[in-house]
Design an enzyme around this catalytic site. Structure first.
Site, PDB file in Angstrom:
ATOM      1  N   HIS A   1      -3.496   7.193   2.800  1.00 10.62           N
ATOM      2  CA  HIS A   1      -3.780   5.747   2.127  1.00 10.62           C
ATOM      3  C   HIS A   1      -4.990   5.472   2.481  1.00 10.62           C
ATOM      4  O   HIS A   1      -5.140   5.400   3.785  1.00 10.62           O
ATOM      5  CB  HIS A   1      -2.826   4.868   2.145  1.00 10.62           C
TER       6      HIS A   1
ATOM      7  N   CYS B   1       1.194  -1.425   0.160  1.00 11.55           N
ATOM      8  CA  CYS B   1       0.503   0.161  -0.064  1.00 11.55           C
ATOM      9  C   CYS B   1       1.075   1.650  -0.245  1.00 11.55           C
ATOM     10  O   CYS B   1       0.408   2.137   0.193  1.00 11.55           O
ATOM     11  CB  CYS B   1      -1.160  -0.116   0.983  1.00 11.55           C
TER      12      CYS B   1
ATOM     13  N   ASN C   1      -9.852  -0.188  -0.639  1.00 13.64           N
ATOM     14  CA  ASN C   1      -8.391  -0.238  -0.677  1.00 13.64           C
ATOM     15  C   ASN C   1      -8.452  -0.743  -1.657  1.00 13.64           C
ATOM     16  O   ASN C   1      -8.195  -1.604  -2.184  1.00 13.64           O
ATOM     17  CB  ASN C   1      -7.983  -0.654   0.659  1.00 13.64           C
TER      18      ASN C   1
HETATM   19  O1  UT7 Z   1      -3.803  -1.322   3.580  1.00 12.98           O
HETATM   20  C1  UT7 Z   1      -2.622  -2.117   4.626  1.00 12.98           C
HETATM   21  C2  UT7 Z   1      -2.945  -1.794   5.431  1.00 12.98           C
HETATM   22  N1  UT7 Z   1      -4.020  -2.961   5.927  1.00 12.98           N
HETATM   23  C3  UT7 Z   1      -4.611  -2.193   7.303  1.00 12.98           C
HETATM   24  O2  UT7 Z   1      -4.525  -0.913   7.753  1.00 12.98           O
HETATM   25  C4  UT7 Z   1      -5.127  -2.236   7.762  1.00 12.98           C
HETATM   26  C5  UT7 Z   1      -5.921  -2.990   9.089  1.00 12.98           C
HETATM   27  N2  UT7 Z   1      -6.660  -3.474  10.214  1.00 12.98           N
HETATM   28  C6  UT7 Z   1      -7.786  -3.049  10.197  1.00 12.98           C
HETATM   29  O3  UT7 Z   1      -8.957  -2.065   9.349  1.00 12.98           O
HETATM   30  C7  UT7 Z   1      -9.243  -3.296  11.089  1.00 12.98           C
HETATM   31  O4  UT7 Z   1      -8.419  -4.451  11.793  1.00 12.98           O
HETATM   32  C8  UT7 Z   1      -9.937  -4.290   9.490  1.00 12.98           C
HETATM   33  C9  UT7 Z   1     -10.711  -4.121   9.281  1.00 12.98           C
HETATM   34  C10 UT7 Z   1      -9.434  -5.990   8.984  1.00 12.98           C
HETATM   35  C11 UT7 Z   1     -11.175  -5.712  11.321  1.00 12.98           C
HETATM   36  O5  UT7 Z   1     -11.621  -4.249  11.888  1.00 12.98           O
HETATM   37  P1  UT7 Z   1     -11.199  -4.902  14.005  1.00 12.98           P
HETATM   38  O6  UT7 Z   1     -11.666  -3.845  14.504  1.00 12.98           O
HETATM   39  O7  UT7 Z   1      -9.529  -5.037  13.860  1.00 12.98           O
HETATM   40  O8  UT7 Z   1     -12.049  -6.533  13.851  1.00 12.98           O
HETATM   41  P2  UT7 Z   1     -11.249  -7.340  14.027  1.00 12.98           P
HETATM   42  O9  UT7 Z   1     -10.246  -8.609  13.493  1.00 12.98           O
HETATM   43  O10 UT7 Z   1     -11.207  -6.825  16.158  1.00 12.98           O
HETATM   44  O11 UT7 Z   1     -12.474  -8.528  14.602  1.00 12.98           O
HETATM   45  C12 UT7 Z   1     -14.029  -7.711  15.940  1.00 12.98           C
HETATM   46  C13 UT7 Z   1     -14.846  -8.892  15.918  1.00 12.98           C
HETATM   47  C14 UT7 Z   1     -14.545 -10.696  15.495  1.00 12.98           C
HETATM   48  O12 UT7 Z   1     -15.264 -10.882  16.388  1.00 12.98           O
HETATM   49  P3  UT7 Z   1     -15.274 -11.485  17.135  1.00 12.98           P
HETATM   50  O13 UT7 Z   1     -13.886 -12.248  17.350  1.00 12.98           O
HETATM   51  O14 UT7 Z   1     -15.423 -10.530  18.090  1.00 12.98           O
HETATM   52  O15 UT7 Z   1     -16.284 -12.632  17.818  1.00 12.98           O
HETATM   53  C15 UT7 Z   1     -14.588 -10.502  13.982  1.00 12.98           C
HETATM   54  O16 UT7 Z   1     -15.002 -12.265  13.220  1.00 12.98           O
HETATM   55  O17 UT7 Z   1     -15.317  -8.543  14.270  1.00 12.98           O
HETATM   56  C16 UT7 Z   1     -15.022 -10.109  13.725  1.00 12.98           C
HETATM   57  N3  UT7 Z   1     -15.032  -9.513  12.393  1.00 12.98           N
HETATM   58  C17 UT7 Z   1     -16.225  -9.398  11.225  1.00 12.98           C
HETATM   59  N4  UT7 Z   1     -17.731  -9.500  11.381  1.00 12.98           N
HETATM   60  C18 UT7 Z   1     -18.762  -9.183  10.445  1.00 12.98           C
HETATM   61  C19 UT7 Z   1     -14.461  -9.381  11.154  1.00 12.98           C
HETATM   62  N5  UT7 Z   1     -14.679  -8.943   9.675  1.00 12.98           N
HETATM   63  C20 UT7 Z   1     -15.879  -9.545  10.053  1.00 12.98           C
HETATM   64  C21 UT7 Z   1     -17.030  -8.442   9.301  1.00 12.98           C
HETATM   65  N6  UT7 Z   1     -17.880  -9.008   9.295  1.00 12.98           N
HETATM   66  N7  UT7 Z   1     -16.464  -8.764   7.706  1.00 12.98           N
END
Ligand code: UT7
Length: 329
Positions: A256, A116, A286
């Site tokens: 970004h 990215c 993204n």
């Molecule tokens: O561009 C390159 C660099 N990349 C980035 O900068 C991305 C950085 N990361 C992020 O933007 C975020 O970490 C994500 C958007 C990928 C995920 O958001 P998060 O707030 O960090 O969520 P998480 O991974 O901590 O997941 C929280 C909960 C989990 O459920 P439990 O374990 O709390 O029950 C996940 O399973 O949300 C669940 N979850 C979803 N629920 C509904 C994960 N993806 C989804 C989804 N829909 N699409």
């Protein structure tokens, strides 16, 4: 003689027509519009459909439009730097493919792989060729067909990424406008959190790697988020500090577009209000190397000569960095 800076003298972008909405994703994976919107800020993203179309095909649209805008021909281009994580093929470089497709018969070119952060790495690299006097017209292209490496059964990644491409033309400027400074960083120790497991020399493609879905983006979201939110904000603050820029001096932040929460944290660290931040993540998601040039393209009509613009990115690798530009037109 005044110092030569590398200035952006034209910008253009292209996004495919097909719109993949959060509502459609709700029917593909276990997710909701509410979750995606609140966690990322994304409402929809574009997907390149059509047999045999790759990243270079989006670049052809972006670059042909750019050449027309600037009133020059492809034969005048001396160098093409193509920043992408989804090249048309592992080799040759997509820069070469693009040169052939647009008729840039006098250009040499190569690809930059920095996930990215690729576009700002490419911009900074291209600037060296202008500042040294070696070249006078360079295309820097940032684009990705992320849908080609996304697993649409993985709700943690498929909701984030989209396809798109932007391009800028760099030319010499002796009025003090153009790329003024850059701070670029990488840390390979972070590669485990965001990578593609197979398809490289360590793990070439086999039936097993395909069955195991190892040719898709693997991301440990929370870990990447933590690094991104700190490092993107730090590097943007660093470039302001070393160029004596206050938040009042900064006209635009071009971040970004990975996650609205990361963008907000960076803007807040820089002391900028939302009115100074380019954000189109809600419409495109993204697009990896495409995000920053697509923003410049969409905001071009609002930019003025002398505007102080800070670009900032964070990506897999890890890679991150910031570029300070004085807008030239
Ligand atoms: O561009 C390159 C660099 N990349 C980035 O900068 C991305 C950085 N990361 C992020 O933007 C975020 O970490 C994500 C958007 C990928 C995920 O958001 P998060 O707030 O960090 O969520 P998480 O991974 O901590 O997941 C929280 C909960 C989990 O459920 P439990 O374990 O709390 O029950 C996940 O399973 O949300 C669940 N979850 C979803 N629920 C509904 C994960 N993806 C989804 C989804 N829909 N699409």
């Amino acid at each position: 003689m005044n110092k030569i800076h590398a200035a952006i003298t034209a910008v253009n972008g292209y996004v495919p027509d097909y719109i993949l909405t959060n509502q459609e994703l709700e029917s593909i994976v276990d997710t909701t519009d509410e979750w995606i919107t609140s966690r990322t800020g994304i409402k929809e993203r574009r997907i390149l459909k059509g047999e045999g179309l790759g990243t270079s095909d989006m670049a052809v649209h972006a670059v042909n439009g750019l050449l027309k805008k600037r009133g020059i021909t492809a034969e005048e281009i001396e160098l093409i730097i193509f920043c992408t994580t989804t090249p048309d093929m592992p080799f040759p470089a997509t820069a070469n493919v693009l040169a052939d497709k647009i008729g840039a018969i006098n250009a040499w070119g190569y690809d930059i792989s920095a996930a990215c952060s690729g576009f700002i790495f490419g911009l900074s690299t291209a600037a060296q060729f202008i500042e040294s006097g070696k070249h006078k017209k360079i295309l820097v292209v940032g684009g990705d067909k992320m849908s080609s490496i996304i697993n649409y059964e993985d709700r943690t990644t498929c909701i984030i990424f989209g396809d798109g491409c932007g391009a800028v033309l760099l030319e010499p400027n002796e009025e003090g406008n153009g790329i003024i400074d850059s701070v670029l960083k990488s840390d390979g120790a972070g590669r485990q959190y965001l990578h593609q497991k197979a398809g490289g020399s360590v793990k070439p493609a086999t039936h097993e790697t395909v069955d195991n879905k190892e040719h898709f983006v693997h991301q440990e979201g929370q870990a990447v988020f933590k690094f991104a939110v700190t490092n993107m904000a730090n590097v943007a603050a660093e470039i302001m500090e070393r160029n004596d820029l206050s938040s009042d001096d900064v006209t635009w932040l071009v971040p970004h577009q990975a996650n609205k929460r990361i963008i907000d944290a960076t803007a807040s660290r820089m002391g900028l209000g939302a009115e100074k931040v380019m954000i189109n993540i809600q419409r495109y998601g993204n697009t990896t190397n495409g995000t920053i040039p697509l923003c410049l393209w969409e905001w071009e009509s609002q930019l003025k000569k002398g505007d102080n613009i800070i670009l900032a990115a964070f990506g897999g690798g890890f890679t991150w960095g910031s570029v300070y530009i004085k807008w030239a037109y």
